[in-house]
Design an enzyme around this catalytic site. Structure first.
Site, PDB file in Angstrom:
ATOM      1  N   GLU A 196      17.510   0.355   2.376  1.00  0.00           N
ATOM      2  CA  GLU A 196      16.751   1.074   3.396  1.00  0.00           C
ATOM      3  C   GLU A 196      15.677   0.179   4.011  1.00  0.00           C
ATOM      4  OE1 GLU A 196      15.603   5.261   3.012  1.00  0.00           O
ATOM      5  OE2 GLU A 196      13.521   4.591   3.194  1.00  0.00           O
ATOM      6  N   PHE A 251       2.530   6.692  -2.040  1.00  0.00           N
ATOM      7  CA  PHE A 251       3.812   7.284  -1.636  1.00  0.00           C
ATOM      8  C   PHE A 251       4.190   8.445  -2.561  1.00  0.00           C
ATOM      9  CE2 PHE A 251       5.628   2.999   0.130  1.00  0.00           C
ATOM     10  CZ  PHE A 251       4.807   3.117   1.244  1.00  0.00           C
TER      11      PHE A 251
END
Length: 282
Positions: free
Chosen positions: A13, A213
């Protein structure tokens, strides 16, 4: 320990760069990881304006310049069906074969819930399969449950709804406790899910960043990892070394259990992914 490549699907990703320096870093990372021959490279989604164009540009560059399959993320909340149809048509015309269908973050402005738009990812999946049936659709999964879900059962029911709407594959949010993944897969399979559920792997290369995150996405960082990382203070090099070791051991266990594949969250850097790959003997 060595694993046979052909038994698993591996993907990477990336996120669209915000400036020239970021673009250079992204392109260097993609070129460094290209020899690993991933099944595809996913590109995260910018919801509006210039951010959206950066997603298009990155997808285009990965396919045409890097010669790899690009799989764009598509988040639907706050978008009209006409907007989503236009985006999907653009991707189809440029040779994209699969998309990652996500709900996206809920906007603060209620007016962003456009009339004739989407509220949930299962609605987007159903729309894609109805209007663009050639696309393979990947959806997200949360083994430790979505932070906005009222309870685990409701969250699993929401996941099942996406699968029944036509999802072909799922990729998980990252996690650090493999048991949460095994239990999640076991439970949703009992609820009728039969699609592959790939693992999203996030090596910790900067603890403060990953901690931030994790607070947003609901991923649990076990106390033992947190204490070891915090012990290093601002020594990000030692954090990275430990993070790569933890991710390698995590992946070894997962692959040995026969998972369908791993989706590496690269953060547009190649080193951690390459070293885990080499540690695994891939």
């Amino acid at each position: 320990m060595g694993f046979k490549r052909e038994n698993y699907e591996f993907s990477f990703e990336f996120f669209p760069p915000k400036n020239d320096e970021g673009e250079k870093r992204l392109q260097e990372a993609v070129h460094e990881l290209k020899p690993l021959n991933p099944a595809y490279c996913s590109v995260t989604f910018g919801a509006g304006g210039s951010t959206r164009e950066r997603t298009f540009d990155t997808v285009d560059w990965i396919q045409k310049e890097a010669g790899l399959e690009a799989v764009p993320h598509l988040s639907c909340i706050g978008s009209r069906k006409e907007d989503i149809r236009e985006i999907l048509q653009r991707y189809q015309d440029s040779g994209v074969k699969r998309v990652i269908a996500l709900r996206g973050d809920i906007p603060e402005d209620e007016e962003a819930f456009k009339e004739g738009g989407f509220r949930y990812a299962n609605e987007l999946v159903e729309f894609i399969k109805s209007d663009f049936p050639s696309f393979e659709v990947v959806v997200g999964a949360y083994p430790e449950f979505h932070p906005e879900a009222p309870d685990p059962v409701t969250d699993m029911e929401n996941f099942v709804r996406k699968v029944k709407a036509g999802a072909d594959v799922a990729t998980t949010q990252y996690f650090f406790t493999n048991l949460s993944y095994y239990k999640f897969v076991d439970d949703v399979q009992k609820m009728g899910v039969d699609i592959p559920i790939k693992v999203g792997l996030m090596p910790i290369t900067n603890f403060k960043q990953i901690d931030r995150f994790s607070q947003m996405c609901g991923a649990d960082i076990p106390a033992w990892i947190r204490k070891r990382m915090e012990h290093f203070g601002d020594d990000t090099e030692s954090q990275k070394e430990l993070g790569i070791d933890i991710a390698t051991r995590q992946a070894e266990d997962l692959l040995a259990q026969g998972i369908p594949g791993i989706h590496f969250y690269t953060l547009n850097k190649a080193e951690a992914t390459k070293r885990i790959w080499q540690n695994l003997g891939l």
